[in-house]
Design a protein around this motif. Sequence first.
Motif, PDB file in Angstrom:
ATOM      1  N   GLU A 141     -26.052 -21.289  12.211  1.00  0.00           N
ATOM      2  CA  GLU A 141     -25.960 -20.284  11.143  1.00  0.00           C
ATOM      3  C   GLU A 141     -25.285 -20.890   9.906  1.00  0.00           C
ATOM      4  N   GLY A 142     -25.839 -20.601   8.754  1.00  0.00           N
ATOM      5  CA  GLY A 142     -25.307 -21.130   7.502  1.00  0.00           C
ATOM      6  C   GLY A 142     -26.021 -22.366   7.014  1.00  0.00           C
ATOM      7  N   SER A 143     -26.875 -22.963   7.843  1.00  0.00           N
ATOM      8  CA  SER A 143     -27.590 -24.159   7.425  1.00  0.00           C
ATOM      9  C   SER A 143     -28.701 -23.794   6.446  1.00  0.00           C
ATOM     10  N   GLU A 144     -28.925 -24.683   5.501  1.00  0.00           N
ATOM     11  CA  GLU A 144     -30.053 -24.530   4.590  1.00  0.00           C
ATOM     12  C   GLU A 144     -31.338 -25.073   5.199  1.00  0.00           C
ATOM     13  N   LYS A 145     -31.229 -25.708   6.355  1.00  0.00           N
ATOM     14  CA  LYS A 145     -32.386 -26.267   7.044  1.00  0.00           C
ATOM     15  C   LYS A 145     -32.708 -25.452   8.284  1.00  0.00           C
ATOM     16  N   ASP A 146     -33.960 -25.518   8.689  1.00  0.00           N
ATOM     17  CA  ASP A 146     -34.389 -24.943   9.954  1.00  0.00           C
ATOM     18  C   ASP A 146     -35.026 -26.072  10.752  1.00  0.00           C
ATOM     19  N   THR A 147     -34.281 -26.614  11.692  1.00  0.00           N
ATOM     20  CA  THR A 147     -34.780 -27.706  12.527  1.00  0.00           C
ATOM     21  C   THR A 147     -34.846 -27.210  13.961  1.00  0.00           C
ATOM     22  N   ARG A 148     -35.977 -27.453  14.623  1.00  0.00           N
ATOM     23  CA  ARG A 148     -36.211 -26.913  15.958  1.00  0.00           C
ATOM     24  C   ARG A 148     -36.260 -28.002  17.022  1.00  0.00           C
TER      25      ARG A 148
ATOM     26  N   TYR B 116     -42.386 -23.057   1.967  1.00  0.00           N
ATOM     27  CA  TYR B 116     -41.903 -23.025   0.588  1.00  0.00           C
ATOM     28  C   TYR B 116     -42.803 -22.123  -0.250  1.00  0.00           C
ATOM     29  N   GLU B 117     -42.337 -21.799  -1.444  1.00  0.00           N
ATOM     30  CA  GLU B 117     -43.095 -20.967  -2.374  1.00  0.00           C
ATOM     31  C   GLU B 117     -43.628 -21.842  -3.508  1.00  0.00           C
ATOM     32  N   LYS B 118     -44.882 -21.592  -3.891  1.00  0.00           N
ATOM     33  CA  LYS B 118     -45.461 -22.293  -5.033  1.00  0.00           C
ATOM     34  C   LYS B 118     -46.538 -21.410  -5.646  1.00  0.00           C
ATOM     35  N   ARG B 119     -46.485 -21.290  -6.969  1.00  0.00           N
ATOM     36  CA  ARG B 119     -47.415 -20.442  -7.697  1.00  0.00           C
ATOM     37  C   ARG B 119     -47.498 -19.058  -7.055  1.00  0.00           C
ATOM     38  N   ALA B 120     -46.300 -18.497  -6.798  1.00  0.00           N
ATOM     39  CA  ALA B 120     -46.159 -17.122  -6.297  1.00  0.00           C
ATOM     40  C   ALA B 120     -46.874 -16.916  -4.953  1.00  0.00           C
ATOM     41  N   ARG B 121     -46.990 -17.986  -4.168  1.00  0.00           N
ATOM     42  CA  ARG B 121     -47.633 -17.859  -2.858  1.00  0.00           C
ATOM     43  C   ARG B 121     -46.846 -18.669  -1.834  1.00  0.00           C
ATOM     44  N   ARG B 122     -46.711 -18.106  -0.641  1.00  0.00           N
ATOM     45  CA  ARG B 122     -46.000 -18.773   0.452  1.00  0.00           C
ATOM     46  C   ARG B 122     -46.867 -19.900   1.002  1.00  0.00           C
ATOM     47  N   ARG B 123     -46.278 -21.083   1.143  1.00  0.00           N
ATOM     48  CA  ARG B 123     -46.983 -22.243   1.702  1.00  0.00           C
ATOM     49  C   ARG B 123     -46.298 -22.657   3.004  1.00  0.00           C
TER      50      ARG B 123
END
Length: 531
Positions: free
Chosen positions: A179-186, A343-350
């Motif tokens: 919790e608190g990480s800016e990353k999501d690693t699995r 990530y988000e790019k041109r108002a769309r989720r990628r």
Amino acid sequence: MSFIAPILPDNSPFSPLQRAWLDGYLAALFADETTPRPNTIAPQGDPQSQPQPQPIRAEAEDLPWHDPALPLDDRLALAAAQPIEHRLMAAMGQLDCGQCGYLCRSYAEAIARGEEKQLTRCVPGGKATSRALKELLAGTGTPLPPPVPAAAVSSGVAPAGSGELLPARLVQAARLTREGSEKDTRHVVLADEAGALSYEVGDSLGIVARNDPELVAQMVARLGANPDTPVLSPDGVERPLAAALSQFCEIRRPSDQAIEVLSSRARDIDESRILQAMAEGYPGIGPEDGDLLDLLESFPSARPPLSELVSALDPLQPRLYSIASSPKHTAREIHLTVAPVRYEKRARRRTGVASTFLCDRTKPDQPVPAFVRPSDGFRLAPADRPMIMIGPGTGIAPFRAFLQERRATGAIGRNWLFFGNPRRDSDFLFEDELTGYCRDGLLARLDTAFSRDQDHKIYVQHRMLEHAAELWAWLEDGAHLYVCGDAARMARDVDRGLAYIVGKEGRMDPAAAKSHLARLAAEGRYQKDVY
């Protein structure tokens, strides 16, 4: 006249560690590579009695124009005087990642012989590589290959040389970062209940993923088509449109051929010209890093017949992940470390294709089609040899496997791991396991670099510089050196740091230090698994 490298003044706004790093970088940057220099700083005494430097053999491991840590332009410059197959190899984006179905050298040789017509297979190199390949072939007077007929393109299920495609089952995709990480690693665990996925530590696992169904549905809607409309897939087989786009087409990176099809069918002349410029690889033209949906939205007049467009797309290639487990430690399981791409790019989720397939779109107990990709150039050192492993972030994966293997086999060689990530409290992957290895002596050293835990950023290459003398002593004692992780930034910085350490501790000038590292690579003692 002897070479004197520029150095930073003592009052420069850097810490001593940062000044040492920058001094080494400047020494390598400003060294006059055209001036012959001795291999080491000559000791006093009779020069005839001193050991003479041996020439480096031009082996597969010693191809400097194919170093993934170097920018594309630098690799092309290094290969400028080489035969065409080596110049083509220099344009490849990564060291033998296998996603194209070849090794980089064999892909380049197949193109040079005219046996391989498809110039867009290099996934890591992307548009930059395909453009460079076209320019290199044009410069030799070789006619560019014609568009590849759909039936001639290999299936997107498993590339040539990948081995048999086998079913695995998802056990978990548990979060490693806290919790608190800016990353999501699995921590992804796959069950191989049939015991058919035979592998060795250092190998990679190919995941045959499907495209995001939401993205596929948006493309079908933008085309104004019925998802069940039969279309010709890139492998020449007719399938329903949605199934073809989901399982058999690379929609994240539209091929040059598909963009040319859009250009030829665009009713608007300006749209046609822009699309043609994109197909020819001109940078800065059209949507940056655009997927097929971006092109359909940006160029509404380009609506070719469905089969013409779909068959011109590249086949969907598997994605490779370094295996993070030893078969001697985790029988009938394969472990991976995966960072889901979102990530988000041109108002769309990628999203990433395979990373979110594993972490978001596959539920426990569901099947995961996979195959083992042997990594002959990334192998465990002999049991009695020391190992130095440098693996920040998800680059920890193969080194977890190495340590498990050494524990299971009782190997006596010393082990030293450098690991880095943003914050210790939230991003220390496999912390309990690694610190346990320190306590019981399997890890002789564990040096960590948590870049955001202090005012100035500290990375693994800085920790290496702090321990330069001991690192050199390990190398002199026969240690094997391994690097795993990001090629564009980390591996390049680590390589520079190693060259500085070798030069400083081994009393060599920058050119000799680079040659020393090249010799270690030729001997199999400096191996990289970078992406």
